[in-house]
Design an enzyme around this catalytic site. Structure first.
Site, PDB file in Angstrom:
ATOM      1  N   SER A  22       0.840  -1.188   0.000  1.00  0.00           N
ATOM      2  CA  SER A  22       0.000   0.000   0.000  1.00  0.00           C
ATOM      3  C   SER A  22       0.883   1.250   0.000  1.00  0.00           C
ATOM      4  O   SER A  22       1.953   1.259   0.607  1.00  0.00           O
ATOM      5  CB  SER A  22      -0.885  -0.007   1.251  1.00  0.00           C
ATOM      6  N   PRO A  23       0.465   2.332  -0.669  1.00  0.00           N
ATOM      7  CA  PRO A  23       1.271   3.552  -0.664  1.00  0.00           C
ATOM      8  C   PRO A  23       1.365   4.135   0.740  1.00  0.00           C
ATOM      9  O   PRO A  23       0.354   4.282   1.434  1.00  0.00           O
ATOM     10  CB  PRO A  23       0.513   4.488  -1.612  1.00  0.00           C
ATOM     11  N   CYS A  25       3.260   7.376   2.761  1.00  0.00           N
ATOM     12  CA  CYS A  25       4.068   8.593   2.682  1.00  0.00           C
ATOM     13  C   CYS A  25       5.257   8.510   3.622  1.00  0.00           C
ATOM     14  O   CYS A  25       5.142   8.051   4.757  1.00  0.00           O
ATOM     15  CB  CYS A  25       3.218   9.808   3.008  1.00  0.00           C
ATOM     16  N   ALA A  57       1.778   8.549  -2.001  1.00  0.00           N
ATOM     17  CA  ALA A  57       0.982   9.592  -2.647  1.00  0.00           C
ATOM     18  C   ALA A  57       1.931  10.637  -3.227  1.00  0.00           C
ATOM     19  O   ALA A  57       2.621  11.345  -2.490  1.00  0.00           O
ATOM     20  CB  ALA A  57       0.025  10.223  -1.646  1.00  0.00           C
ATOM     21  N   GLN A  99       1.086   6.139  -6.841  1.00  0.00           N
ATOM     22  CA  GLN A  99      -0.212   6.746  -6.564  1.00  0.00           C
ATOM     23  C   GLN A  99      -0.116   8.246  -6.832  1.00  0.00           C
ATOM     24  O   GLN A  99       0.697   8.934  -6.215  1.00  0.00           O
ATOM     25  CB  GLN A  99      -0.612   6.502  -5.106  1.00  0.00           C
ATOM     26  N   TYR A 180      -8.678  13.752   0.625  1.00  0.00           N
ATOM     27  CA  TYR A 180      -7.867  14.608  -0.225  1.00  0.00           C
ATOM     28  C   TYR A 180      -8.730  15.172  -1.353  1.00  0.00           C
ATOM     29  O   TYR A 180      -9.946  14.997  -1.357  1.00  0.00           O
ATOM     30  CB  TYR A 180      -6.630  13.849  -0.701  1.00  0.00           C
ATOM     31  N   ARG A 228      -8.119   4.584  -5.862  1.00  0.00           N
ATOM     32  CA  ARG A 228      -8.404   4.327  -4.442  1.00  0.00           C
ATOM     33  C   ARG A 228      -9.568   5.211  -4.015  1.00  0.00           C
ATOM     34  O   ARG A 228      -9.547   6.421  -4.209  1.00  0.00           O
ATOM     35  CB  ARG A 228      -7.182   4.606  -3.567  1.00  0.00           C
ATOM     36  N   LEU A 299      -5.710  -3.153   8.315  1.00  0.00           N
ATOM     37  CA  LEU A 299      -5.522  -4.132   9.382  1.00  0.00           C
ATOM     38  C   LEU A 299      -5.658  -5.567   8.896  1.00  0.00           C
ATOM     39  O   LEU A 299      -6.304  -6.402   9.525  1.00  0.00           O
ATOM     40  CB  LEU A 299      -6.485  -3.850  10.541  1.00  0.00           C
ATOM     41  N   ARG A 322       1.300  -1.050   7.410  1.00  0.00           N
ATOM     42  CA  ARG A 322       2.108  -1.132   8.628  1.00  0.00           C
ATOM     43  C   ARG A 322       2.719  -2.503   8.845  1.00  0.00           C
ATOM     44  O   ARG A 322       3.830  -2.625   9.370  1.00  0.00           O
ATOM     45  CB  ARG A 322       1.257  -0.739   9.838  1.00  0.00           C
TER      46      ARG A 322
END
Length: 353
Positions: A22-23, A25, A57, A99, A180, A228, A299, A322
């Site tokens: 997953s992207p 930052c 991103a 992304q 965003y 997304r 998660l 994570r």
């Protein structure tokens, strides 16, 4: 037999498995240019067995960055820096992805470890823009984009998509989630416009569809295009899962190959029932009702959980964040747990058994 490690083909691109990065930052770029940190950060996931490695991103214009230390794709210097990274990812067998994003009213912030609040102009910040002139919580109030400025956004995303191809990315994801800029248009909690980009559902999603159309004109035919979405705002009167199904159908008709399903971010006071795999049900709803491939994120931690998401048909891929920061070699370890085949780097083979 594990389905998590089955390859998946989107457009003309075959991706070696369904455990994707997953992207995330990193707030570590200078003038939008990725550096050694990004090479090592993303490279470790490729050597760790991920099928697709998605860069953070990445802003399509300078004022679209979340922070001044975010990456970008608005100039040629950035293209050259990204090329070094995509070459390495590809050499390890992973598919490089990026992304593309514009943070809107949630831009011009400090890094999370510095508090994550608005960055004043005196400290290098800039005026933010949005679908509205209302602020996000305690952030600085944005300037509402004019109708003409909104109509210019698709071109800026398309230019960034062209640079993405030049930089060696094989997949582009459009960031339409997490409060965003794009989300600031489609969420009824935020968009208070009275022009052709505000009001009913069709007007609020208009700029998203225009962005997809413009990107598809520049992005090479056959290369996958993802989007997304925040499937729900988690607030009464906000965006819903049913709205996401409707939007996903429109995106798929315009050439979006997979919808990456997240949630939240529109307003600061949403009560999100965070739990293991809490967003997967929205990925399943969109997959089944919009009849479009989806990615599940949020998660997802254990190999068995990820396998269940895929084998049950809830989503076509899982995106890990994570958990990969904790263990960049999660896919290799998951393959062993699930008795699946995943290629270890030859340099690491001695540690496999």
């Amino acid at each position: 037999m594990s389905h998590l490690f089955d390859p998946i083909k989107l457009g003309d691109t075959e991706i070696r498995n369904r455990a994707w990065v997953s992207p995330m930052c990193q707030y570590s770029a200078v003038d939008g240019v990725p550096g050694d940190w990004h090479l090592v950060h993303l490279g470790q996931f490729a050597t760790g067995g991920a099928g697709l490695v998605m860069a953070e991103a990445t802003a399509v214009v300078p004022e679209g960055r979340i922070s001044a230390a975010d990456t970008g794709l608005w100039n040629d210097e950035q293209v050259s820096a990204w090329r070094r990274i995509t070459d390495f990812l590809r050499a390890q067998g992973a598919t490089p992805a990026v992304q593309l994003a514009h943070a809107g009213r949630k831009a011009s912030t400090t890094a999370p470890w510095e508090g994550g609040g608005s960055l004043p102009a005196a400290d290098g910040g800039w005026e933010t823009v949005s679908s509205t002139a209302r602020a996000f919580g305690e952030f600085a109030a944005p300037r509402a984009l004019t109708e003409r400025e909104v109509a210019e956004l698709p071109r800026r995303f398309a230019e960034a998509a062209r640079r993405s191809a030049e930089a060696g990315f094989e997949v582009v994801e459009l960031h339409f989630a997490h409060g965003y800029l794009a989300h600031q248009f489609y969420s009824p909690l935020i968009n208070d416009r009275t022009d052709r980009y505000g009001g009913d559902f069709e007007n609020r999603v208009r700029v998203l569809l225009e962005i997809v159309d413009a990107v598809r004109e520049e992005w090479p035919a056959g290369r996958p295009l993802l989007a997304r979405l925040s499937a729900t705002d988690w607030v009464e009167g906000g965006w819903t899962g049913d709205d996401s199904v409707r939007l996903s159908e429109l995106l798929a008709r315009r050439g979006v190959d997979l919808v990456d399903v997240s949630s939240g971010g529109a307003v600061p006071d949403a009560r999100i029932p965070v739990s293991s795999g809490y967003q997967t049900r929205f990925a399943r709803q969109i997959k089944l009702e919009a009849e479009v491939p989806t990615g599940a994120v949020g998660l997802i931690t254990s190999p068995e959980q990820a396998e269940e998401v895929i084998s049950s048909g809830s989503a076509d891929v899982v995106l890990l964040g994570r958990e990969l920061l904790r263990d960049p070699h999660w896919p290799l370890h998951a393959a062993d747990r699930l008795h699946a085949d995943a290629p270890w780097p030859v340099q690491y083979e001695r540690a496999r058994r």
